[in-house]
Write a protein that holds these residues in place. Structure first.
Motif, PDB file in Angstrom:
ATOM      1  N   ASN A  17       7.097  11.341  -1.947  1.00 32.47           N
ATOM      2  CA  ASN A  17       7.875  12.554  -1.681  1.00 32.47           C
ATOM      3  C   ASN A  17       8.682  12.999  -2.905  1.00 32.47           C
ATOM      4  O   ASN A  17       9.092  14.148  -2.976  1.00 32.47           O
ATOM      5  CB  ASN A  17       8.785  12.359  -0.468  1.00 32.47           C
ATOM      6  CG  ASN A  17       9.694  11.154  -0.610  1.00 32.47           C
ATOM      7  OD1 ASN A  17       9.409  10.240  -1.384  1.00 32.47           O
ATOM      8  ND2 ASN A  17      10.770  11.142   0.138  1.00 32.47           N
ATOM      9  N   THR A  18       8.863  12.133  -3.888  1.00 32.38           N
ATOM     10  CA  THR A  18       9.564  12.511  -5.117  1.00 32.38           C
ATOM     11  C   THR A  18       8.597  13.031  -6.179  1.00 32.38           C
ATOM     12  O   THR A  18       9.021  13.514  -7.225  1.00 32.38           O
ATOM     13  CB  THR A  18      10.335  11.305  -5.696  1.00 32.38           C
ATOM     14  OG1 THR A  18       9.426  10.240  -5.928  1.00 32.38           O
ATOM     15  CG2 THR A  18      11.441  10.866  -4.755  1.00 32.38           C
ATOM     16  N   GLY A  19       7.277  12.916  -5.930  1.00 30.24           N
ATOM     17  CA  GLY A  19       6.278  13.416  -6.873  1.00 30.24           C
ATOM     18  C   GLY A  19       5.634  12.326  -7.710  1.00 30.24           C
ATOM     19  O   GLY A  19       4.790  12.611  -8.555  1.00 30.24           O
ATOM     20  N   ASP A  20       6.021  11.069  -7.506  1.00 29.70           N
ATOM     21  CA  ASP A  20       5.436   9.960  -8.260  1.00 29.70           C
ATOM     22  C   ASP A  20       4.073   9.586  -7.673  1.00 29.70           C
ATOM     23  O   ASP A  20       3.890   9.615  -6.463  1.00 29.70           O
ATOM     24  CB  ASP A  20       6.350   8.724  -8.198  1.00 29.70           C
ATOM     25  CG  ASP A  20       7.736   9.013  -8.743  1.00 29.70           C
ATOM     26  OD1 ASP A  20       7.828   9.837  -9.673  1.00 29.70           O
ATOM     27  OD2 ASP A  20       8.711   8.439  -8.223  1.00 29.70           O
ATOM     28  N   GLN A  21       3.125   9.216  -8.541  1.00 26.70           N
ATOM     29  CA  GLN A  21       1.817   8.773  -8.064  1.00 26.70           C
ATOM     30  C   GLN A  21       1.917   7.303  -7.672  1.00 26.70           C
ATOM     31  O   GLN A  21       2.366   6.464  -8.459  1.00 26.70           O
ATOM     32  CB  GLN A  21       0.767   8.958  -9.158  1.00 26.70           C
ATOM     33  CG  GLN A  21       0.414  10.400  -9.367  1.00 26.70           C
ATOM     34  CD  GLN A  21      -1.048  10.569  -9.722  1.00 26.70           C
ATOM     35  OE1 GLN A  21      -1.860   9.686  -9.496  1.00 26.70           O
ATOM     36  NE2 GLN A  21      -1.362  11.730 -10.257  1.00 26.70           N
ATOM     37  N   LEU A  22       1.499   7.018  -6.445  1.00 28.86           N
ATOM     38  CA  LEU A  22       1.548   5.648  -5.951  1.00 28.86           C
ATOM     39  C   LEU A  22       0.205   4.950  -6.086  1.00 28.86           C
ATOM     40  O   LEU A  22       0.094   3.762  -5.792  1.00 28.86           O
ATOM     41  CB  LEU A  22       2.003   5.629  -4.486  1.00 28.86           C
ATOM     42  CG  LEU A  22       3.373   6.264  -4.231  1.00 28.86           C
ATOM     43  CD1 LEU A  22       3.694   6.240  -2.748  1.00 28.86           C
ATOM     44  CD2 LEU A  22       4.460   5.525  -5.008  1.00 28.86           C
ATOM     45  N   GLY A  23      -0.834   5.694  -6.482  1.00 27.62           N
ATOM     46  CA  GLY A  23      -2.140   5.101  -6.722  1.00 27.62           C
ATOM     47  C   GLY A  23      -3.116   5.348  -5.583  1.00 27.62           C
ATOM     48  O   GLY A  23      -2.849   6.101  -4.653  1.00 27.62           O
ATOM     49  N   ILE A  24      -4.263   4.662  -5.669  1.00 25.07           N
ATOM     50  CA  ILE A  24      -5.321   4.803  -4.671  1.00 25.07           C
ATOM     51  C   ILE A  24      -5.204   3.647  -3.689  1.00 25.07           C
ATOM     52  O   ILE A  24      -5.093   2.486  -4.086  1.00 25.07           O
ATOM     53  CB  ILE A  24      -6.709   4.813  -5.347  1.00 25.07           C
ATOM     54  CG1 ILE A  24      -6.811   6.019  -6.288  1.00 25.07           C
ATOM     55  CG2 ILE A  24      -7.811   4.846  -4.305  1.00 25.07           C
ATOM     56  CD1 ILE A  24      -8.049   6.031  -7.141  1.00 25.07           C
ATOM     57  N   MET A  25      -5.211   4.000  -2.397  1.00 24.15           N
ATOM     58  CA  MET A  25      -5.117   2.975  -1.350  1.00 24.15           C
ATOM     59  C   MET A  25      -5.857   3.461  -0.112  1.00 24.15           C
ATOM     60  O   MET A  25      -6.332   4.593  -0.068  1.00 24.15           O
ATOM     61  CB  MET A  25      -3.653   2.657  -1.036  1.00 24.15           C
ATOM     62  CG  MET A  25      -2.825   3.850  -0.615  1.00 24.15           C
ATOM     63  SD  MET A  25      -1.099   3.463  -0.349  1.00 24.15           S
ATOM     64  CE  MET A  25      -0.483   3.374  -1.998  1.00 24.15           C
ATOM     65  N   SER A  26      -5.950   2.618   0.900  1.00 22.26           N
ATOM     66  CA  SER A  26      -6.648   3.010   2.126  1.00 22.26           C
ATOM     67  C   SER A  26      -5.795   4.023   2.892  1.00 22.26           C
ATOM     68  O   SER A  26      -4.569   4.078   2.745  1.00 22.26           O
ATOM     69  CB  SER A  26      -6.925   1.785   2.999  1.00 22.26           C
ATOM     70  OG  SER A  26      -5.719   1.304   3.557  1.00 22.26           O
ATOM     71  N   GLY A  27      -6.444   4.822   3.729  1.00 18.09           N
ATOM     72  CA  GLY A  27      -5.734   5.832   4.509  1.00 18.09           C
ATOM     73  C   GLY A  27      -4.722   5.222   5.452  1.00 18.09           C
ATOM     74  O   GLY A  27      -3.620   5.744   5.628  1.00 18.09           O
ATOM     75  N   LYS A  28      -5.075   4.080   6.064  1.00 15.25           N
ATOM     76  CA  LYS A  28      -4.179   3.387   7.000  1.00 15.25           C
ATOM     77  C   LYS A  28      -2.944   2.872   6.276  1.00 15.25           C
ATOM     78  O   LYS A  28      -1.816   3.009   6.761  1.00 15.25           O
ATOM     79  CB  LYS A  28      -4.949   2.232   7.662  1.00 15.25           C
ATOM     80  CG  LYS A  28      -4.130   1.350   8.545  1.00 15.25           C
ATOM     81  CD  LYS A  28      -3.870   2.019   9.879  1.00 15.25           C
ATOM     82  CE  LYS A  28      -3.185   1.043  10.824  1.00 15.25           C
ATOM     83  NZ  LYS A  28      -1.915   1.511  11.295  1.00 15.25           N
ATOM     84  N   GLU A  29      -3.151   2.326   5.095  1.00 18.89           N
ATOM     85  CA  GLU A  29      -2.046   1.788   4.301  1.00 18.89           C
ATOM     86  C   GLU A  29      -1.086   2.915   3.893  1.00 18.89           C
ATOM     87  O   GLU A  29       0.134   2.769   3.960  1.00 18.89           O
ATOM     88  CB  GLU A  29      -2.632   1.109   3.058  1.00 18.89           C
ATOM     89  CG  GLU A  29      -1.732   0.143   2.348  1.00 18.89           C
ATOM     90  CD  GLU A  29      -2.468  -0.508   1.176  1.00 18.89           C
ATOM     91  OE1 GLU A  29      -1.814  -0.652   0.118  1.00 18.89           O
ATOM     92  OE2 GLU A  29      -3.648  -0.859   1.310  1.00 18.89           O
ATOM     93  N   ALA A  30      -1.643   4.055   3.488  1.00 20.50           N
ATOM     94  CA  ALA A  30      -0.823   5.198   3.091  1.00 20.50           C
ATOM     95  C   ALA A  30      -0.050   5.733   4.291  1.00 20.50           C
ATOM     96  O   ALA A  30       1.140   6.082   4.172  1.00 20.50           O
ATOM     97  CB  ALA A  30      -1.706   6.298   2.507  1.00 20.50           C
ATOM     98  N   TYR A  31      -0.690   5.783   5.463  1.00 20.90           N
ATOM     99  CA  TYR A  31      -0.009   6.268   6.667  1.00 20.90           C
ATOM    100  C   TYR A  31       1.143   5.342   7.035  1.00 20.90           C
ATOM    101  O   TYR A  31       2.228   5.790   7.389  1.00 20.90           O
ATOM    102  CB  TYR A  31      -1.004   6.387   7.826  1.00 20.90           C
ATOM    103  CG  TYR A  31      -0.329   6.671   9.144  1.00 20.90           C
ATOM    104  CD1 TYR A  31       0.324   7.884   9.362  1.00 20.90           C
ATOM    105  CD2 TYR A  31      -0.314   5.728  10.165  1.00 20.90           C
ATOM    106  CE1 TYR A  31       0.962   8.144  10.557  1.00 20.90           C
ATOM    107  CE2 TYR A  31       0.319   5.981  11.363  1.00 20.90           C
ATOM    108  CZ  TYR A  31       0.957   7.196  11.560  1.00 20.90           C
ATOM    109  OH  TYR A  31       1.597   7.448  12.742  1.00 20.90           O
ATOM    110  N   ASP A  32       0.917   4.011   6.947  1.00 16.39           N
ATOM    111  CA  ASP A  32       1.972   3.049   7.265  1.00 16.39           C
ATOM    112  C   ASP A  32       3.161   3.208   6.317  1.00 16.39           C
ATOM    113  O   ASP A  32       4.328   3.124   6.733  1.00 16.39           O
ATOM    114  CB  ASP A  32       1.435   1.611   7.192  1.00 16.39           C
ATOM    115  CG  ASP A  32       0.459   1.298   8.322  1.00 16.39           C
ATOM    116  OD1 ASP A  32       0.514   2.013   9.357  1.00 16.39           O
ATOM    117  OD2 ASP A  32      -0.359   0.370   8.164  1.00 16.39           O
TER     118      ASP A  32
END
Length: 165
Positions: A17-32
């Motif tokens: 939400n601050t604009g930083d890239q958190l990388g590539i991860m699974s959709g479930k992990e990103a939702y959690d």
């Protein structure tokens, strides 16, 4: 836009939400991750490889979008078209009155459609109507310019005037 559970991609690129890239991860992990922060996961670029998702407050985003659209509509200038009808055998005072009406419409920022209606055998003398429309345009030239030249459409000859900016 797909949000939260609607995102079923195996891999997504996540932006915080601050604009930083958190990388590539699974959709479930990103939702959690979004759920832990009390925010929503929104797919902002579905055609990218992998799709790009952002963690944000979706309700606030929709509100801001609606607010921007409302502001744009408010600032939009609506141009109305007013119509003035003449006949080929119009008298001088009637002509001047119609010109004054057109001037008032042009001062208000409206387009003016000037039409000469031909009845019966008047259509065979369409040059009279054209001369009348050109005289009309010449009379109101200080307030409006000719957008479309006189053109015969059926039994009417039509000309459009636009206000001078």
């Amino acid at each position: 836009m797909q949000i939260n559970e609607e995102i079923r991609d195996a891999q997504v690129r996540v932006i915080s939400n601050t604009g930083d890239q958190l990388g590539i991860m699974s959709g479930k992990e990103a939702y959690d991750m979004a759920f832990d922060k009390g925010l929503d996961l929104v797919k902002i670029s579905p055609n990218a490889e992998p799709p790009v998702c952002k963690i944000m407050d979706y309700g606030k985003y929709k509100f801001e979008l609606a607010k921007r659209e409302k502001e744009n509509r408010k600032n939009q200038k609506i141009v109305n078209t007013k119509e003035v009808q003449l006949s080929p055998s119009i008298d001088t005072n009637d002509f001047n009155t119609k010109c004054n009406h057109a001037v008032r419409f042009l001062k208000n920022g409206d387009k003016v459609k000037v039409a000469v209606r031909f009845r019966g055998r008047e259509i065979s003398h369409s040059e009279i109507g054209e001369a009348l429309l050109l005289k009309f345009a010449e009379t109101v030239k200080d307030f409006g310019s000719m957008d479309k030249a006189p053109k015969l459409e059926g039994r009417n000859m039509i000309m459009f005037l636009v206000p001078i900016a």
